[in-house]
Every structure is written in structure tokens, then in C-alpha cells.
Design an enzyme around this catalytic site. Structure first.
Site, mmCIF file in Angstrom:
data_model
loop_
_atom_site.group_PDB
_atom_site.id
_atom_site.type_symbol
_atom_site.label_atom_id
_atom_site.label_comp_id
_atom_site.label_asym_id
_atom_site.label_seq_id
_atom_site.Cartn_x
_atom_site.Cartn_y
_atom_site.Cartn_z
ATOM 1 N N SER A 129 0.874 -1.104 0.016
ATOM 2 C CA SER A 129 0.114 0.097 0.069
ATOM 3 C C SER A 129 0.704 1.138 0.054
ATOM 4 O O SER A 129 2.125 1.070 0.499
ATOM 5 C CB SER A 129 -1.013 -0.037 1.265
ATOM 6 O OG SER A 129 -1.522 1.362 1.203
ATOM 7 N N TYR A 142 -2.482 -0.423 9.946
ATOM 8 C CA TYR A 142 -2.223 -0.964 8.726
ATOM 9 C C TYR A 142 -1.227 -0.346 7.924
ATOM 10 O O TYR A 142 -0.514 -1.134 7.439
ATOM 11 C CB TYR A 142 -3.573 -0.411 8.046
ATOM 12 C CG TYR A 142 -3.669 -0.769 6.665
ATOM 13 C CD1 TYR A 142 -4.167 -1.839 6.196
ATOM 14 C CD2 TYR A 142 -3.422 0.426 5.813
ATOM 15 C CE1 TYR A 142 -3.963 -1.900 4.652
ATOM 16 C CE2 TYR A 142 -3.520 0.196 4.256
ATOM 17 C CZ TYR A 142 -3.709 -1.169 3.896
ATOM 18 O OH TYR A 142 -3.723 -1.194 2.339
ATOM 19 N N LYS A 146 1.771 -2.751 6.503
ATOM 20 C CA LYS A 146 2.127 -2.837 5.158
ATOM 21 C C LYS A 146 3.438 -2.335 4.984
ATOM 22 O O LYS A 146 4.373 -2.733 3.932
ATOM 23 C CB LYS A 146 1.312 -1.724 4.305
ATOM 24 C CG LYS A 146 -0.180 -2.255 4.182
ATOM 25 C CD LYS A 146 0.007 -3.531 3.266
ATOM 26 C CE LYS A 146 -1.397 -3.875 3.244
ATOM 27 N NZ LYS A 146 -1.523 -5.317 2.364
#
Length: 248
Positions: A129, A142, A146
Site C-alpha cells: 500500500s 495498517y 504494510k
């Protein structure tokens, strides 16, 4: 000769878009998802083979690997993205994010390593991401997961190279999927987005085209890369700053 690819999280969204493109490229695709109904429906659309696979569960990964006789391409697309400020996130939620987004990639790379090594020119593509490169309020766990997944790509690229396996990543920007925004329907153009230099949000096909390249022989000398596919968004922060600070 038929070549085989396996895509995790392929029941919908980016994963389905990737599975669709690889099917068009001539691969027979193992369409995997933790949800049996999603995997089955997607595989039926694509003419692939459905597999139930929970990437966070070591036994589920081993069971799936035992059902796959040969493999040329592995795409780790499964991921979760809870929105929660760091001050509020629970230990359980934090661990779950890393279990899926980082450990899941590792488990699948380990389990399918023998298949890819036997192929002689296997390829792994992990979906990361743009959040791995830039923080944003509310996505701390998150983004951290990533970033870890991005380093895992580089580490695996070095360690797997002697086995003839290339390892790369695709880092999406804002993509319209069932999990993030209104999903794009067949033939529909992505939503306009004025603060993205290319003027629109991405669709799953935008990610799939880059995965297609990385999985192909055309990328035979490419490994250890994490290609950002964000329409130029990360390069346009100054324009966004000017917009939010200029007088109304």
C-alpha cells in the site's frame, strides 16, 4: 503448457481483478478466499479453481498448498484495513492486522516456495500500500503492517533469488473496491479525483496490469521492488497543502 497462478483474497476487489487479468494472460488461477462462497463465485466467473484459504491460519495455508500440484505465480493480495487511531486500537486488533497483512504473506511464501522453485522461474507479487510510505490519521496499524510487508518483499527477494524465484510488490493508492469505496461495475470508469495528478481513483484493473507485468517473463530481471501505483498522489502533497491552507 498450462501455467498456474494462485491469488489470495481473490473473492472480490483487487484480488479478483488480479485473478481476472492473470486468467486473461493464460494462467489457470487458483482463486482463494477465506470465504468459501466468494471463492466459489469468483472461480466460476473466471473458470478457475476455488480454494478456501485463511492466510492468517497456518494449517489453512498448509492444507491449500497440499491441494496445489504446481505453481508459477503467487500473488498475496489478502489484507484487512481497520480504521482506528493508535490510541484506541486493541492488542487483539493490532495482532490481527499483522497476522493477515504480514504473517499471511510469509506463511504463503513458505508454503508455496517448493512449487515456485520447481517451476524454475517462479514469481511472487505481494500487494502492499502507499500507506507503507506515508502516514495518515486513523490507519496506523495498517500502515505499519504494510511497511513491514514491504520489507518482507526485499528480504524474500534476496533469499529466494538462488531458487529462481523473483519477489516484488505493488503498492496501491486509492482504489475503488467493495471494501473501500463504491465498487466499479463492468465497463464503468473510476471516480474522478482532482487531487490525484492523473485525475481519478484507481480500479482493480490498474493494479492487475502491473501485477501482470511482474508475473511475466518481461520482468525476468526485476526483483525486490515495491512499485507504487497511485496515479501520482504521493508526489502531489504540496498541491493538497496549498488547497487546504489558501483563504476561502
Amino acid at each position: 503448457m498450462t501455467r498456474y497462478a494462485l491469488v489470495t483474497g481473490a473473492g472480490q476487489g483487487i484480488g479478483f481483478g488480479i485473478a481476472k487479468r492473470l486468467t486473461e494472460d493464460g494462467f489457470h488461477v487458483y482463486v482463494t478466499d477465506y470465504n468459501q462462497e466468494l471463492a466459489g463465485a469468483a472461480a466460476e466467473k473466471l473458470g478457475g479453481t476455488p480454494l478456501v484459504l485463511d492466510v492468517s491460519n497456518p494449517q489453512s495455508v498448509r492444507d491449500a498448498a497440499a491441494l496445489v500440484p504446481e505453481l508459477s505465480v503467487l500473488v498475496n493480495s489478502a489484507g484487512i484495513y481497520p480504521w482506528s487511531p493508535l490510541v484506541d486500537i486493541s492488542v487483539e486488533e493490532f495482532d490481527r492486522v499483522f497476522a493477515v497483512n504480514v504473517r499471511g504473506n510469509l506463511l504463503c511464501m513458505q508454503a508455496f516456495h517448493p512449487h515456485l522453485a520447481a517451476d524454475g522461474k517462479g514469481a511472487i507479487v505481494n500487494i502492499t500500500s502507499m500507506s507503507a510510505l506515508a502516514p495518515a490519521i486513523g490507519v496506523g496499524s495498517y500502515a505499519a503492517s504494510k511497511a513491514a510487508a514491504a520489507m518482507l518483499i526485499q528480504q524474500a527477494a534476496v533469499e529466494f533469488a538462488p531458487d529462481g524465484i523473483r519477489v516484488n510488490g505493488v503498492a496501491p493508492g486509492s482504489v475503488q473496491t467493495e471494501g473501500t469505496n463504491r465498487a466499479i461495475k463492468e465497463g464503468e470508469a473510476p471516480q474522478e479525483a482532482p487531487f490525484i495528478p492523473l485525475g481519478r481513483l484507481a480500479g482493480p484493473a490498474d493494479m492487475a496490469s502491473v501485477v501482470s507485468f511482474l508475473a511475466s517473463d518481461d520482468a525476468g530481471y526485476v526483483t525486490g521492488q515495491n512499485i507504487v501505483v497511485d496515479g501520482g498522489f504521493l508526489n502531489n502533497t504540496f498541491a493538497l497543502y496549498r488547497h487546504v491552507t489558501q483563504p476561502a
